[in-house]
Write a protein that holds these residues in place. Structure first.
Motif, PDB file in Angstrom:
ATOM      1  N   VAL A  45       0.255  -0.970   0.120  1.00  0.00           N
ATOM      2  CA  VAL A  45      -0.375  -0.262  -0.112  1.00  0.00           C
ATOM      3  C   VAL A  45       0.718   0.970  -0.089  1.00  0.00           C
ATOM      4  O   VAL A  45       0.526   1.891  -0.643  1.00  0.00           O
ATOM      5  CB  VAL A  45      -1.124  -0.162   1.266  1.00  0.00           C
ATOM      6  CG1 VAL A  45      -1.511   0.671   1.330  1.00  0.00           C
ATOM      7  CG2 VAL A  45      -1.882  -1.276   1.140  1.00  0.00           C
ATOM      8  N   THR A  75      -5.959  -2.090  -3.596  1.00  0.00           N
ATOM      9  CA  THR A  75      -5.697  -0.608  -3.767  1.00  0.00           C
ATOM     10  C   THR A  75      -6.003   0.115  -5.104  1.00  0.00           C
ATOM     11  O   THR A  75      -6.380   1.040  -5.209  1.00  0.00           O
ATOM     12  CB  THR A  75      -4.292   0.307  -2.886  1.00  0.00           C
ATOM     13  OG1 THR A  75      -4.139  -1.081  -1.820  1.00  0.00           O
ATOM     14  CG2 THR A  75      -3.850   1.490  -3.069  1.00  0.00           C
ATOM     15  N   LEU A 133      -4.546   3.220   3.568  1.00  0.00           N
ATOM     16  CA  LEU A 133      -4.831   3.070   1.518  1.00  0.00           C
ATOM     17  C   LEU A 133      -4.832   4.431   2.459  1.00  0.00           C
ATOM     18  O   LEU A 133      -4.337   5.537   1.393  1.00  0.00           O
ATOM     19  CB  LEU A 133      -6.205   2.450   1.097  1.00  0.00           C
ATOM     20  CG  LEU A 133      -6.718   2.614   0.419  1.00  0.00           C
ATOM     21  CD1 LEU A 133      -5.141   3.059  -0.776  1.00  0.00           C
ATOM     22  CD2 LEU A 133      -7.711   2.692  -0.143  1.00  0.00           C
TER      23      LEU A 133
END
Length: 159
Positions: A52, A105, A139
């Motif tokens: 991430v 993501t 995220l």
């Protein structure tokens, strides 16, 4: 930074604590809970977190290494995360954690049945929910800090 920080104020504390205290403190508590209450193994946790961070481009998150009981992942771990598809340094759970982080993501609409079959073969329902919430935290908050230009001054409380 994209937010004006009063002289003498720490940017993270100011933005997260003073500007929007009702939201910022709740977000900070959620973010810290991901670290404090995880049941995931260190390698799978860090594989997802670093993937991430690589996608978000968060400077702090890329440099950070989670420590548990005096242990951290090896220095080359970040390179292996970048190459999660082909590295021979990951077991299947660690590889899946990196893959899930990337797909969550970048392409969450295409998490198909084949992927979920592999996930449920290696992770319990509890672990899937925990990993999902962790990835969501990284995220959101890594991207938030990067977008506002706070990632170069970010620190976790107590570190």
């Amino acid at each position: 930074m994209r937010i004006d920080i009063p002289e003498g104020q720490h940017p993270i504390e100011y933005v997260w604590g003073d500007v929007v205290p009702g939201i910022g403190m709740a977000a900070a508590n959620f973010s810290l809970s991901v670290y404090a209450h995880t049941t995931l193994g260190l390698r799978e946790f860090e594989a997802a977190r670093l993937r991430v961070a690589q996608i978000n481009g968060c400077v702090f998150c890329l440099d950070w290494r989670t420590e548990r009981d005096g242990e951290k992942v090896e220095e080359e771990f970040s390179d292996a995360v970048t190459e999660w598809r082909t590295t021979d340094r990951f077991d299947e759970r660690t590889r899946l954690a990196a893959e899930y982080a990337e797909r969550y993501t970048l392409d969450h609409h295409n998490l198909d049945e084949e992927f979920w079959e592999r996930m449920t073969a290696h992770y319990s329902q509890l672990e899937i929910v925990e990993l999902t919430m962790s990835i969501g935290s990284w995220l959101a908050f890594g991207r938030l800090n990067h977008v506002l230009g706070l990632d170069s001054v970010c620190v976790l409380p107590g570190h």
